[in-house]
Design a protein around this motif. Structure first.
Motif, PDB file in Angstrom:
ATOM      1  N   PRO A 192      53.317  50.520  69.214  1.00 17.37           N
ATOM      2  CA  PRO A 192      54.233  51.336  68.410  1.00 17.37           C
ATOM      3  C   PRO A 192      53.700  51.505  66.990  1.00 17.37           C
ATOM      4  O   PRO A 192      52.914  50.695  66.501  1.00 17.37           O
ATOM      5  N   ALA A 193      54.117  52.581  66.354  1.00  9.62           N
ATOM      6  CA  ALA A 193      53.734  52.792  64.956  1.00  9.62           C
ATOM      7  C   ALA A 193      54.515  51.814  64.085  1.00  9.62           C
ATOM      8  O   ALA A 193      55.744  51.716  64.185  1.00  9.62           O
ATOM      9  N   ARG A 194      53.802  51.089  63.232  1.00  4.20           N
ATOM     10  CA  ARG A 194      54.432  50.114  62.340  1.00  4.20           C
ATOM     11  C   ARG A 194      54.694  50.805  61.005  1.00  4.20           C
ATOM     12  O   ARG A 194      53.758  51.283  60.347  1.00  4.20           O
ATOM     13  N   VAL A 195      55.965  50.843  60.621  1.00  2.35           N
ATOM     14  CA  VAL A 195      56.371  51.718  59.526  1.00  2.35           C
ATOM     15  C   VAL A 195      57.292  50.982  58.559  1.00  2.35           C
ATOM     16  O   VAL A 195      57.827  49.902  58.851  1.00  2.35           O
ATOM     17  N   ALA A 196      57.452  51.612  57.397  1.00  2.00           N
ATOM     18  CA  ALA A 196      58.482  51.226  56.437  1.00  2.00           C
ATOM     19  C   ALA A 196      59.578  52.284  56.510  1.00  2.00           C
ATOM     20  O   ALA A 196      59.269  53.485  56.515  1.00  2.00           O
TER      21      ALA A 196
END
Length: 219
Positions: free
Chosen positions: A180-184
């Protein structure tokens, strides 16, 4: 010497004490025995033809069932083949994700130059041919099925939970998510919408009051 009487037909011998029913049965048997042989042959051939038709219908039904089973088998094998291929590619590419992350960071810092740039671009071309796709963009709505939130904050300029920074891009092969894309993420400021609505209501009320009183007082 006894002379035969013209026009006299001989009939089967029937005992004198036989009942009328027995006489009728004997006469019927005599007629059946004298039936044409062609009629009996036609009946037998028709019975054989019916048997052949029945057997043909049964064999046709069996063949159609076998064809349907074979088509289902081919589709199942093809689906399993694609699944195995995706799993194998996913296992291989998962090991290359840290290297791809290093390439991405080097590109962001302007360090992707010279021979290192050629090698990195060749690697990206190869993984793309294997079906690897990168995803994750700033400003897109947060989706917990494809995003992993590592940082959280509030922002007055968003109306829903939004990805405001991509810390690590996500990767997928087809419909299979490898990482998964790791995001803020940022959520709307608590009470911001309520405050905005209250301000609008106050402004509307003030306008209505001025209209009822003939406009604002001049001082």
């Amino acid at each position: 010497m006894t002379e035969e009487t013209p026009g006299f037909d001989e009939k089967p011998d029937v005992p004198s004490d036989a009942a009328p029913e027995d006489a009728a049965q004997a006469e019927s048997a005599d007629k059946a025995g004298s039936a044409p042989a062609g009629d009996v042959t036609d009946v037998a051939l028709q019975a054989q033809l019916d048997q052949v038709r029945t057997a043909l219908n049964e064999r046709t039904t069996d063949l159609q069932r076998l064809q349907a089973e074979y088509q289902n088998y081919r589709r199942r094998v093809e689906r399993d083949r694609i699944t195995v291929k995706e799993i194998a590619a996913a296992n291989l590419l998962s090991e290359l994700l840290p290297t791809l992350d290093d390439v991405g960071r080097a590109r962001e810092h302007g360090e992707l130059v010279g021979g290192f740039k050629s090698v990195a671009e060749s690697l990206e071309t190869v993984v793309a041919k294997l079906g690897l796709q990168q995803f994750g963009k700033e400003g897109e709505p947060f989706d917990p099925t494809i995003h992993e939130a590592l940082m959280h904050s509030y922002a007055p300029d968003v109306t829903e939970t939004t990805c405001v920074a991509i810390l690590q891009p996500g990767y997928r092969i087809g419909e299979r998510t490898i990482r998964p894309a790791r995001v803020a993420v940022a959520e709307p400021q608590p009470g911001a919408q309520g405050t905005k609505s209250g301000s609008e209501d106050d402004a509307t009320g003030a306008k209505a009051s001025d209209e009822e009183s003939g406009g604002p007082e001049e001082g």
